[in-house]
Write a protein that holds these residues in place. Sequence first.
Motif, PDB file in Angstrom:
ATOM      1  N   UNK A 118       0.816  -0.939  -0.105  1.00  0.00           N
ATOM      2  CA  UNK A 118       0.097   0.071  -0.505  1.00  0.00           C
ATOM      3  C   UNK A 118       0.656   1.503  -0.138  1.00  0.00           C
ATOM      4  N   UNK A 119       2.427   0.951   0.122  1.00  0.00           N
ATOM      5  CA  UNK A 119       3.263   2.064  -0.072  1.00  0.00           C
ATOM      6  C   UNK A 119       3.273   3.310  -1.060  1.00  0.00           C
ATOM      7  N   UNK A 120       2.361   3.349  -1.449  1.00  0.00           N
ATOM      8  CA  UNK A 120       2.777   4.413  -2.867  1.00  0.00           C
ATOM      9  C   UNK A 120       2.098   5.432  -2.756  1.00  0.00           C
ATOM     10  N   UNK A 121       2.005   6.722  -3.317  1.00  0.00           N
ATOM     11  CA  UNK A 121       1.230   7.789  -3.233  1.00  0.00           C
ATOM     12  C   UNK A 121      -0.161   7.763  -3.557  1.00  0.00           C
ATOM     13  N   UNK A 122      -0.337   6.596  -4.970  1.00  0.00           N
ATOM     14  CA  UNK A 122      -1.876   6.680  -5.607  1.00  0.00           C
ATOM     15  C   UNK A 122      -2.528   6.291  -4.373  1.00  0.00           C
ATOM     16  N   UNK A 123      -1.975   4.846  -3.990  1.00  0.00           N
ATOM     17  CA  UNK A 123      -2.807   3.825  -2.681  1.00  0.00           C
ATOM     18  C   UNK A 123      -3.246   5.204  -1.564  1.00  0.00           C
ATOM     19  N   UNK A 124      -2.102   5.493  -1.063  1.00  0.00           N
ATOM     20  CA  UNK A 124      -1.860   6.393   0.477  1.00  0.00           C
ATOM     21  C   UNK A 124      -3.385   7.343   0.105  1.00  0.00           C
ATOM     22  N   UNK A 125      -3.134   8.120  -0.890  1.00  0.00           N
ATOM     23  CA  UNK A 125      -4.071   9.206  -1.095  1.00  0.00           C
ATOM     24  C   UNK A 125      -5.513   8.249  -1.536  1.00  0.00           C
ATOM     25  N   UNK A 126      -5.698   7.413  -2.179  1.00  0.00           N
ATOM     26  CA  UNK A 126      -7.385   7.085  -2.207  1.00  0.00           C
ATOM     27  C   UNK A 126      -7.963   6.706  -0.591  1.00  0.00           C
ATOM     28  N   UNK A 127      -6.643   6.118   0.263  1.00  0.00           N
ATOM     29  CA  UNK A 127      -7.490   5.779   1.729  1.00  0.00           C
ATOM     30  C   UNK A 127      -7.881   6.569   2.237  1.00  0.00           C
ATOM     31  N   UNK A 128      -6.689   7.943   2.329  1.00  0.00           N
ATOM     32  CA  UNK A 128      -7.063   9.296   3.188  1.00  0.00           C
ATOM     33  C   UNK A 128      -7.775   9.823   3.251  1.00  0.00           C
ATOM     34  N   UNK A 129      -8.174   8.981   1.229  1.00  0.00           N
ATOM     35  CA  UNK A 129     -10.074  10.616   0.609  1.00  0.00           C
ATOM     36  C   UNK A 129     -11.125   9.077   1.484  1.00  0.00           C
ATOM     37  N   UNK A 130     -11.138   8.252   1.370  1.00  0.00           N
ATOM     38  CA  UNK A 130     -11.804   7.745   2.506  1.00  0.00           C
ATOM     39  C   UNK A 130     -12.073   7.892   3.673  1.00  0.00           C
ATOM     40  N   UNK A 131     -11.429   8.145   4.422  1.00  0.00           N
ATOM     41  CA  UNK A 131     -10.837   8.446   5.789  1.00  0.00           C
ATOM     42  C   UNK A 131     -11.841   9.944   6.458  1.00  0.00           C
ATOM     43  N   UNK A 132     -11.267  10.804   5.256  1.00  0.00           N
ATOM     44  CA  UNK A 132     -11.889  11.905   5.657  1.00  0.00           C
ATOM     45  C   UNK A 132     -12.771  12.336   6.467  1.00  0.00           C
ATOM     46  N   UNK A 133     -14.207  11.195   6.225  1.00  0.00           N
ATOM     47  CA  UNK A 133     -15.679  11.628   7.229  1.00  0.00           C
ATOM     48  C   UNK A 133     -15.040  11.229   8.397  1.00  0.00           C
ATOM     49  N   UNK A 134     -14.206  10.160   8.805  1.00  0.00           N
ATOM     50  CA  UNK A 134     -13.893   9.698  10.131  1.00  0.00           C
ATOM     51  C   UNK A 134     -12.939  10.591  11.139  1.00  0.00           C
ATOM     52  N   UNK A 135     -12.938  11.691  10.435  1.00  0.00           N
ATOM     53  CA  UNK A 135     -12.391  13.038  11.516  1.00  0.00           C
ATOM     54  C   UNK A 135     -12.871  14.576  10.974  1.00  0.00           C
ATOM     55  N   UNK A 136     -14.135  14.082  10.208  1.00  0.00           N
ATOM     56  CA  UNK A 136     -14.670  15.804   9.716  1.00  0.00           C
ATOM     57  C   UNK A 136     -13.784  16.391   8.869  1.00  0.00           C
ATOM     58  N   UNK A 137     -13.052  16.025   7.884  1.00  0.00           N
ATOM     59  CA  UNK A 137     -12.362  16.707   6.777  1.00  0.00           C
ATOM     60  C   UNK A 137     -13.480  16.342   5.473  1.00  0.00           C
ATOM     61  N   UNK A 138     -13.597  18.130   5.462  1.00  0.00           N
ATOM     62  CA  UNK A 138     -14.471  18.023   4.392  1.00  0.00           C
ATOM     63  C   UNK A 138     -13.865  17.988   2.994  1.00  0.00           C
TER      64      UNK A 138
END
Length: 451
Positions: free
Chosen positions: A431-451
């Motif tokens: 998972x340690x690629x820029x594209x895959x980590x960006x995808x994960x980061x997008x998916x967990x935005x709501x978990x941390x209240x990030x719009x």
Amino acid sequence: MTKRIGVPKDLRDFTEVFAAAGFSCYFVGGAVRDSLLGRPVSDWDAATDAKPEQVRRLFKTVIPTGVQHGTVTVRWRGSSIETTTFRVDGEYKDGRRPESVRFTSELEEDLSRRDFTINGMAVDPRTGEVVDPSGGLADLDAGLIRAIGDPITRFTEDGLRPLRAVRFAARFGFAIDPATLAAIPATLARFRLVSAERIRDEFTKILVSDRAGEGVLRLDETGLLAEFLPELSSCKDVGQGGPHRYDVFRHLVAACDAAPPDTVIRLAALLHDIGKPAKKTEGADGALTFYGHDIESARLAAEALRRLKYPNSVVDDVVLLVRHHMFDYSDEWTDAAVRRFVSRVGLEYVERLAILRLADTSGMGHGPADPRSVLPLIDRVEALRAKDQAFGIKDLAIGGNQLAEIGWPKGPSMGKALSELLEAVLDDPELNTERKLIDIAERIKGKYGVG
């Protein structure tokens, strides 16, 4: 029979400058002692009947390092030679330095003020003949640390001298003269006046000596240890049961002896279980447990080392090693478990933790630990490093800047997001690629209240 030692030509030339001006000059103290023992000598200290201002006139570069006590440092052919006028010390009020000194023309008067007979010798550089008014040669042959004159007086003058006696005994494998040994507990009040920094320096020299364990035991027997490291003294007579043959104190001493002569590792070995007395619990079946002693030991180690004024870097390293010394590696660990272990302790600490683990095991009293118990862990970590796998946030393919670009605000939530990304990568390095980590980061935005 007269004893002689060789003095290097550059140093003989140094003393000839004094002789040409009508002064005498000898080399004294540790250089003479170590030469007689066949040990390498790094520093040669000189003693002379020339006063400091007269020495200044003899050499181009003279540094006034302690003129009030007759000491200057002379730069000579690339070396620094500490040079002190023959003196007799006045009263010691602060337990460290004399309030006044009286210069004298007699070498033997100067030698008589020193701490131990093995340090109270001089060498005539012209002849190589050893001057020994206090019996230092005999004590070297006998392997004995003995105070010059009355030991109570010597230890009352400088409260650090009892600790130095133990240090020299540990360094050379010598015994301490009975009268000198008996004077140590009798002068503890003076020892309490010594600064933490001076105690730290002598204690560290004991720890990295070839006989560190013997030194610590002597510190305990004389009462010195309880004065500056009561956390360790309190481990005496605390039984452990299980595989341990020794109480906590003896175990720590044995572990220290089993560790390599490195300041951080020996301190960690000596302190890794000092929290056990506070965490000792006896079950209904008589079994002893010490749950949480690693955390308590780390806390106490931090307090003790800060009290002794160790550098922050040393404190931090020792505390981390103590805190994590309980790891129990087995071949059943998955690669993910190895990565998590490294992430938790830090890559730079893995080898030192393995060394501490071996010292801990050796200190149980059943002989040296088998290095094969930890070598597989080190090998696996190296194999994972070779694959360029991530162990920490800094190893991730993205960082805070990339998260900011997709709308993550800087602050606690970004830190939590990076930690969650690391957890994912520790489980699955793919998972340690820029594209895959960006995808994960997008998916967990709501978990941390990030719009």
